[in-house]
Design a protein around this motif. Sequence first.
Motif, PDB file in Angstrom:
ATOM      1  N   ARG A   6      22.465  72.650   3.825  1.00 19.76           N
ATOM      2  CA  ARG A   6      23.407  73.770   3.903  1.00 19.76           C
ATOM      3  C   ARG A   6      24.818  73.342   4.300  1.00 19.76           C
ATOM      4  NH1 ARG A   6      22.302  78.460   2.757  1.00 19.76           N
ATOM      5  NH2 ARG A   6      23.851  79.338   4.171  1.00 19.76           N
ATOM      6  N   ILE A   7      24.988  72.134   4.803  1.00 16.97           N
ATOM      7  CA  ILE A   7      26.317  71.679   5.225  1.00 16.97           C
ATOM      8  C   ILE A   7      27.295  71.746   4.062  1.00 16.97           C
ATOM      9  CG2 ILE A   7      27.664  69.705   6.048  1.00 16.97           C
ATOM     10  CD1 ILE A   7      25.127  68.888   7.662  1.00 16.97           C
ATOM     11  N   ALA A   8      26.912  71.205   2.923  1.00 16.65           N
ATOM     12  CA  ALA A   8      27.795  71.191   1.754  1.00 16.65           C
ATOM     13  C   ALA A   8      28.171  72.605   1.329  1.00 16.65           C
ATOM     14  CB  ALA A   8      27.131  70.441   0.601  1.00 16.65           C
ATOM     15  N   LEU A   9      27.200  73.500   1.334  1.00 16.51           N
ATOM     16  CA  LEU A   9      27.446  74.876   0.931  1.00 16.51           C
ATOM     17  C   LEU A   9      28.415  75.582   1.881  1.00 16.51           C
ATOM     18  CD1 LEU A   9      26.653  77.285  -0.925  1.00 16.51           C
ATOM     19  CD2 LEU A   9      24.860  77.789   0.737  1.00 16.51           C
ATOM     20  N   VAL A  10      28.165  75.467   3.165  1.00 13.37           N
ATOM     21  CA  VAL A  10      28.983  76.163   4.163  1.00 13.37           C
ATOM     22  C   VAL A  10      30.378  75.556   4.276  1.00 13.37           C
ATOM     23  CG1 VAL A  10      29.191  76.655   6.646  1.00 13.37           C
ATOM     24  CG2 VAL A  10      26.998  76.991   5.491  1.00 13.37           C
ATOM     25  N   GLY A  26      31.889  73.498   2.021  1.00 10.87           N
ATOM     26  CA  GLY A  26      32.580  73.264   0.758  1.00 10.87           C
ATOM     27  C   GLY A  26      32.848  71.793   0.497  1.00 10.87           C
ATOM     28  N   THR A  27      31.903  70.933   0.916  1.00 17.94           N
ATOM     29  CA  THR A  27      32.036  69.490   0.719  1.00 17.94           C
ATOM     30  C   THR A  27      30.795  68.977   0.005  1.00 17.94           C
ATOM     31  OG1 THR A  27      30.910  68.876   2.776  1.00 17.94           O
ATOM     32  CG2 THR A  27      33.286  69.326   2.922  1.00 17.94           C
ATOM     33  N   ASP A  28      30.749  67.669  -0.190  1.00 18.51           N
ATOM     34  CA  ASP A  28      29.568  67.036  -0.765  1.00 18.51           C
ATOM     35  C   ASP A  28      28.654  66.458   0.312  1.00 18.51           C
ATOM     36  OD1 ASP A  28      30.373  67.581  -3.355  1.00 18.51           O
ATOM     37  OD2 ASP A  28      31.462  65.687  -3.565  1.00 18.51           O
ATOM     38  N   ALA A  81      31.403  78.069  11.329  1.00 17.51           N
ATOM     39  CA  ALA A  81      31.585  78.573   9.961  1.00 17.51           C
ATOM     40  C   ALA A  81      30.325  79.274   9.465  1.00 17.51           C
ATOM     41  CB  ALA A  81      31.967  77.430   9.018  1.00 17.51           C
ATOM     42  N   ALA A  82      29.169  78.690   9.734  1.00 17.99           N
ATOM     43  CA  ALA A  82      27.911  79.289   9.287  1.00 17.99           C
ATOM     44  C   ALA A  82      27.669  80.634   9.976  1.00 17.99           C
ATOM     45  CB  ALA A  82      26.748  78.336   9.567  1.00 17.99           C
TER      46      ALA A  82
END
Length: 117
Positions: free
Chosen positions: A39-43, A45-47, A63-64
């Motif tokens: 979920r890190i990438a989704l929240v 906005g990174t890869d 942010a989450a």
Amino acid sequence: MARPDADSFAREWVAAWNDHDLDAVLSHYADGVVFHSPRIALVMGTDEDFLTGKAGLRKYWQAAMAGASDLYFELEDVLTGSDAITLLYTNHRGQNAAETFIFDEDGEICIAVATYG
């Protein structure tokens, strides 16, 4: 490695999340924690699928949490290992989730891995 009492840890960790108390959640983690989650990438906005350090973890979870005012975890089971605890829970999105925590010599989480069903 010092693993805390699994049931006490699980109750405190879930309660902190359900109270949306980020400081209480972070109190369980070492400063140099390594955290893995898809979920890190989704929240963020990174890869990235992992992050290092409590400051990065705070930024990610802020942010989450901002995007999930209905955040709530229902604890399903607690599994223990020699230096690890895995919590199985259902989240506010109805997903099955598991988080495995490895503890350092101070009893703080040094490695955490979140997975989702």
